[in-house]
Design an enzyme around this catalytic site. Structure first.
Site, mmCIF file in Angstrom:
data_model
loop_
_atom_site.group_PDB
_atom_site.id
_atom_site.type_symbol
_atom_site.label_atom_id
_atom_site.label_comp_id
_atom_site.label_asym_id
_atom_site.label_seq_id
_atom_site.Cartn_x
_atom_site.Cartn_y
_atom_site.Cartn_z
ATOM 1 N N GLY A 1 0.828 -1.212 0.000
ATOM 2 C CA GLY A 1 0.000 0.000 0.000
ATOM 3 C C GLY A 1 0.854 1.251 0.000
ATOM 4 C CB CYS A 2 0.449 4.502 -1.615
ATOM 5 S SG CYS A 2 0.774 3.842 -3.251
ATOM 6 C CB ILE A 3 -1.404 5.842 2.832
ATOM 7 C CG1 ILE A 3 -1.344 6.810 1.642
ATOM 8 C CG2 ILE A 3 -1.529 6.646 4.128
ATOM 9 C CD1 ILE A 3 -2.669 7.422 1.316
#
Lengths: 167, 104
Positions: B102-104
Protein backbone atom coordinates in the site's frame (compact mmCIF):
# COMPACT_ATOMS: atom_id res chain seq x y z
CA UNK A 1 34.66 3.42 5.80
CA UNK A 2 32.69 5.75 3.60
CA UNK A 3 29.31 6.77 4.83
CA UNK A 4 26.54 6.67 2.26
CA UNK A 5 24.73 9.97 1.91
CA UNK A 6 21.00 9.57 2.50
CA UNK A 7 18.74 10.21 -0.47
CA UNK A 8 16.77 13.42 -0.15
CA UNK A 9 13.62 14.50 -1.98
CA UNK A 10 12.18 17.99 -2.10
CA UNK A 11 8.62 18.74 -3.12
CA UNK A 12 7.40 22.17 -4.17
CA UNK A 13 3.65 22.47 -3.64
CA UNK A 14 2.29 25.34 -5.74
CA UNK A 15 -1.36 24.35 -6.10
CA UNK A 16 -4.26 24.78 -3.70
CA UNK A 17 -6.83 22.47 -5.28
CA UNK A 18 -7.73 19.33 -3.34
CA UNK A 19 -6.51 16.92 -6.01
CA UNK A 20 -3.18 18.74 -6.28
CA UNK A 21 -2.56 18.61 -2.54
CA UNK A 22 -2.20 14.85 -2.45
CA UNK A 23 0.65 13.99 -4.85
CA UNK A 24 3.37 15.49 -2.64
CA UNK A 25 1.79 14.09 0.52
CA UNK A 26 1.57 10.55 -0.80
CA UNK A 27 4.95 10.50 -2.51
CA UNK A 28 6.51 12.25 0.46
CA UNK A 29 5.04 9.69 2.85
CA UNK A 30 6.23 6.84 0.62
CA UNK A 31 9.71 8.39 0.60
CA UNK A 32 9.78 8.70 4.39
CA UNK A 33 8.70 5.11 4.95
CA UNK A 34 11.49 4.04 2.59
CA UNK A 35 14.03 5.98 4.63
CA UNK A 36 14.39 8.96 2.27
CA UNK A 37 14.67 12.48 3.75
CA UNK A 38 11.82 14.80 2.72
CA UNK A 39 11.55 18.56 2.54
CA UNK A 40 8.43 20.38 1.34
CA UNK A 41 8.17 23.99 0.19
CA UNK A 42 4.72 25.55 -0.04
CA UNK A 43 4.44 28.41 -2.47
CA UNK A 44 1.67 30.39 -4.16
CA UNK A 45 -1.67 28.57 -3.97
CA UNK A 46 0.11 25.65 -2.33
CA UNK A 47 0.17 27.79 0.78
CA UNK A 48 -3.53 26.97 1.22
CA UNK A 49 -2.42 23.48 2.25
CA UNK A 50 -0.76 24.84 5.39
CA UNK A 51 -3.15 27.72 6.03
CA UNK A 52 -5.17 26.94 9.19
CA UNK A 53 -8.29 28.54 7.72
CA UNK A 54 -7.98 26.91 4.30
CA UNK A 55 -6.61 23.39 4.80
CA UNK A 56 -9.97 21.77 5.55
CA UNK A 57 -11.70 23.60 2.71
CA UNK A 58 -9.59 22.68 -0.32
CA UNK A 59 -11.80 22.10 -3.34
CA UNK A 60 -11.89 20.29 -6.62
CA UNK A 61 -13.50 22.50 -9.30
CA UNK A 62 -14.77 20.38 -12.21
CA UNK A 63 -14.39 23.14 -14.83
CA UNK A 64 -11.51 22.57 -17.20
CA UNK A 65 -10.92 19.07 -15.88
CA UNK A 66 -11.27 16.54 -18.69
CA UNK A 67 -10.66 13.65 -16.30
CA UNK A 68 -13.86 14.27 -14.35
CA UNK A 69 -16.16 11.65 -15.86
CA UNK A 70 -19.43 10.08 -14.87
CA UNK A 71 -17.76 6.68 -14.49
CA UNK A 72 -16.02 7.77 -11.33
CA UNK A 73 -19.40 8.64 -9.83
CA UNK A 74 -20.50 5.06 -10.24
CA UNK A 75 -22.56 5.52 -13.40
CA UNK A 76 -22.55 2.49 -15.72
CA UNK A 77 -21.87 4.69 -18.76
CA UNK A 78 -18.64 6.64 -18.66
CA UNK A 79 -18.97 10.02 -20.39
CA UNK A 80 -17.27 13.36 -19.89
CA UNK A 81 -19.21 15.90 -17.86
CA UNK A 82 -20.00 18.89 -20.13
CA UNK A 83 -18.03 21.97 -19.15
CA UNK A 84 -21.14 24.13 -18.87
CA UNK A 85 -22.43 21.83 -16.15
CA UNK A 86 -19.31 22.47 -14.14
CA UNK A 87 -20.17 26.13 -13.70
CA UNK A 88 -23.60 25.42 -12.19
CA UNK A 89 -23.87 26.43 -8.54
CA UNK A 90 -22.90 23.59 -6.24
CA UNK A 91 -20.96 21.57 -8.81
CA UNK A 92 -17.61 22.31 -7.15
CA UNK A 93 -19.02 21.17 -3.81
CA UNK A 94 -20.37 17.97 -5.36
CA UNK A 95 -17.08 17.20 -7.10
CA UNK A 96 -15.17 17.95 -3.89
CA UNK A 97 -17.39 15.72 -1.76
CA UNK A 98 -17.05 12.95 -4.34
CA UNK A 99 -13.26 13.23 -4.39
CA UNK A 100 -13.09 13.24 -0.59
CA UNK A 101 -15.11 10.04 -0.54
CA UNK A 102 -12.82 8.43 -3.12
CA UNK A 103 -9.78 9.49 -1.11
CA UNK A 104 -11.25 8.02 2.08
CA UNK A 105 -12.00 4.77 0.25
CA UNK A 106 -8.30 4.17 -0.35
CA UNK A 107 -7.65 4.98 3.32
CA UNK A 108 -5.82 8.23 2.63
CA UNK A 109 -6.38 10.60 5.55
CA UNK A 110 -7.47 14.24 5.08
CA UNK A 111 -4.76 16.74 4.09
CA UNK A 112 -4.23 18.12 7.60
CA UNK A 113 -3.80 14.66 9.10
CA UNK A 114 -1.39 13.65 6.35
CA UNK A 115 0.68 16.78 6.94
CA UNK A 116 0.91 15.83 10.62
CA UNK A 117 1.91 12.26 9.74
CA UNK A 118 4.67 13.51 7.45
CA UNK A 119 5.86 15.99 10.04
CA UNK A 120 5.96 13.30 12.74
CA UNK A 121 7.89 11.08 10.36
CA UNK A 122 10.54 13.77 10.05
CA UNK A 123 9.61 15.76 6.95
CA UNK A 124 10.67 19.42 7.02
CA UNK A 125 8.07 21.91 5.85
CA UNK A 126 8.58 25.53 4.85
CA UNK A 127 6.34 28.34 3.68
CA UNK A 128 7.44 30.63 0.87
CA UNK A 129 8.22 34.08 2.29
CA UNK A 130 7.18 36.02 -0.78
CA UNK A 131 3.78 34.33 -0.90
CA UNK A 132 3.24 34.80 2.83
CA UNK A 133 3.96 38.54 2.40
CA UNK A 134 1.87 38.78 -0.74
CA UNK A 135 -1.16 37.14 0.87
CA UNK A 136 -0.74 39.20 4.04
CA UNK A 137 -0.35 36.11 6.21
CA UNK A 138 1.43 35.75 9.54
CA UNK A 139 3.22 32.82 11.11
CA UNK A 140 0.24 32.18 13.39
CA UNK A 141 -2.00 31.71 10.34
CA UNK A 142 -0.01 28.61 9.41
CA UNK A 143 -0.29 25.08 10.78
CA UNK A 144 2.09 24.02 13.54
CA UNK A 145 3.75 21.50 11.22
CA UNK A 146 5.47 24.37 9.41
CA UNK A 147 9.12 24.63 10.41
CA UNK A 148 9.54 28.17 9.15
CA UNK A 149 9.05 30.83 6.52
CA UNK A 150 11.95 30.95 4.08
CA UNK A 151 12.88 32.68 0.85
CA UNK A 152 13.17 30.84 -2.45
CA UNK A 153 16.93 31.28 -2.21
CA UNK A 154 17.09 29.65 1.22
CA UNK A 155 15.05 26.74 -0.11
CA UNK A 156 17.46 26.30 -3.00
CA UNK A 157 20.35 26.23 -0.51
CA UNK A 158 18.57 23.66 1.68
CA UNK A 159 17.95 21.33 -1.22
CA UNK A 160 21.46 21.26 -2.63
CA UNK A 161 21.62 17.45 -2.81
CA UNK A 162 17.90 16.77 -3.20
CA UNK A 163 15.82 15.55 -6.08
CA UNK A 164 13.27 18.28 -6.65
CA UNK A 165 9.69 17.62 -7.68
CA UNK A 166 7.45 20.54 -8.63
CA UNK A 167 3.73 20.10 -8.24
CA UNK B 1 15.63 -16.82 -4.33
CA UNK B 2 18.37 -18.06 -2.08
CA UNK B 3 18.63 -20.00 1.12
CA UNK B 4 20.31 -18.44 4.07
CA UNK B 5 21.05 -19.60 7.57
CA UNK B 6 19.52 -17.15 10.04
CA UNK B 7 19.64 -17.92 13.75
CA UNK B 8 20.76 -21.50 13.03
CA UNK B 9 17.80 -22.13 10.76
CA UNK B 10 17.99 -22.56 7.02
CA UNK B 11 15.35 -20.36 5.40
CA UNK B 12 14.54 -19.09 1.93
CA UNK B 13 14.97 -15.36 1.42
CA UNK B 14 14.35 -13.13 -1.60
CA UNK B 15 16.79 -10.69 -3.23
CA UNK B 16 15.99 -8.02 -0.67
CA UNK B 17 16.44 -10.29 2.31
CA UNK B 18 12.76 -10.90 3.16
CA UNK B 19 11.59 -14.35 4.20
CA UNK B 20 9.89 -16.10 1.29
CA UNK B 21 7.73 -18.17 3.61
CA UNK B 22 6.38 -16.25 6.62
CA UNK B 23 5.82 -19.57 8.42
CA UNK B 24 9.60 -20.04 8.64
CA UNK B 25 9.71 -17.11 11.04
CA UNK B 26 10.82 -17.53 14.65
CA UNK B 27 11.52 -15.00 17.34
CA UNK B 28 15.21 -15.80 17.01
CA UNK B 29 15.05 -14.95 13.32
CA UNK B 30 13.45 -11.62 14.23
CA UNK B 31 16.28 -10.90 16.64
CA UNK B 32 18.90 -11.80 14.05
CA UNK B 33 17.20 -9.72 11.33
CA UNK B 34 16.93 -6.76 13.71
CA UNK B 35 20.59 -7.05 14.63
CA UNK B 36 21.50 -7.00 10.95
CA UNK B 37 19.57 -3.73 10.66
CA UNK B 38 21.19 -2.33 13.79
CA UNK B 39 18.04 -2.44 15.92
CA UNK B 40 17.90 -3.78 19.45
CA UNK B 41 14.40 -5.10 20.09
CA UNK B 42 12.50 -3.77 23.10
CA UNK B 43 9.01 -4.72 24.31
CA UNK B 44 7.60 -1.90 22.23
CA UNK B 45 9.28 -3.28 19.10
CA UNK B 46 7.74 -6.68 19.84
CA UNK B 47 4.29 -5.13 20.13
CA UNK B 48 4.68 -3.76 16.61
CA UNK B 49 6.16 -7.00 15.28
CA UNK B 50 3.29 -9.08 16.74
CA UNK B 51 0.74 -6.67 15.32
CA UNK B 52 2.33 -6.99 11.88
CA UNK B 53 2.39 -10.82 12.11
CA UNK B 54 -1.24 -10.98 13.20
CA UNK B 55 -2.30 -8.52 10.52
CA UNK B 56 -0.59 -10.65 7.90
CA UNK B 57 -2.29 -13.80 9.17
CA UNK B 58 -5.68 -12.11 9.12
CA UNK B 59 -5.46 -10.20 5.86
CA UNK B 60 -2.90 -12.18 3.87
CA UNK B 61 -0.87 -9.03 3.25
CA UNK B 62 1.47 -6.80 5.19
CA UNK B 63 0.13 -3.65 6.83
CA UNK B 64 1.33 -0.24 5.67
CA UNK B 65 2.90 2.26 8.07
CA UNK B 66 -0.38 4.06 8.54
CA UNK B 67 -2.23 0.82 9.24
CA UNK B 68 0.39 -0.17 11.81
CA UNK B 69 0.21 3.20 13.50
CA UNK B 70 -3.58 3.12 13.69
CA UNK B 71 -3.96 -0.59 14.38
CA UNK B 72 -1.19 -1.07 16.93
CA UNK B 73 -1.78 2.33 18.51
CA UNK B 74 1.81 3.44 18.01
CA UNK B 75 2.12 7.09 16.98
CA UNK B 76 3.96 7.81 13.72
CA UNK B 77 6.73 9.62 15.56
CA UNK B 78 7.42 6.63 17.79
CA UNK B 79 7.29 4.20 14.88
CA UNK B 80 9.99 6.15 13.10
CA UNK B 81 12.05 6.17 16.30
CA UNK B 82 11.69 2.42 16.87
CA UNK B 83 12.59 1.56 13.29
CA UNK B 84 14.56 4.55 12.01
CA UNK B 85 15.01 5.32 8.32
CA UNK B 86 12.40 3.36 6.46
CA UNK B 87 10.23 1.63 9.06
CA UNK B 88 7.89 0.04 6.48
CA UNK B 89 10.62 -2.16 5.05
CA UNK B 90 12.39 -2.79 8.33
CA UNK B 91 9.36 -3.95 10.28
CA UNK B 92 8.26 -6.27 7.49
CA UNK B 93 11.72 -7.82 7.27
CA UNK B 94 12.01 -8.37 11.00
CA UNK B 95 8.47 -9.75 11.22
CA UNK B 96 9.16 -12.17 8.38
CA UNK B 97 6.37 -10.93 6.11
CA UNK B 98 6.54 -9.47 2.57
CA UNK B 99 7.18 -5.80 1.91
CA UNK B 100 3.92 -3.83 2.27
CA UNK B 101 2.36 -2.80 -1.03
CA UNK B 102 0.00 0.00 0.00
CA UNK B 103 1.01 3.62 -0.52
CA UNK B 104 -0.12 5.00 2.82
Amino acid sequence: MTEEKPRKMAFICSKGNLDMAYPALIMGWAALTEGVDVIIFFTFWGLDMINKKRVDHLKLPPVGNASMRTGMMGFPIDFGIPQWMGVLPGMTEIATALMKKKIAEVEAPPVKEMLEMLHDAGAEMYACKMTVDMMGLKEEDLLDVVDGIVTAGQFIEMTEDAQIIFI
Amino acid sequence: MATKVIANKEVEVNDEGYLVNPDDWTEDIARAMAEELGIELTDRHWEVIRFVRNYYKEHGKSPTMHQISKGAGVPTKELFKLFPKGPAKKVARIAGVPKPEGCI
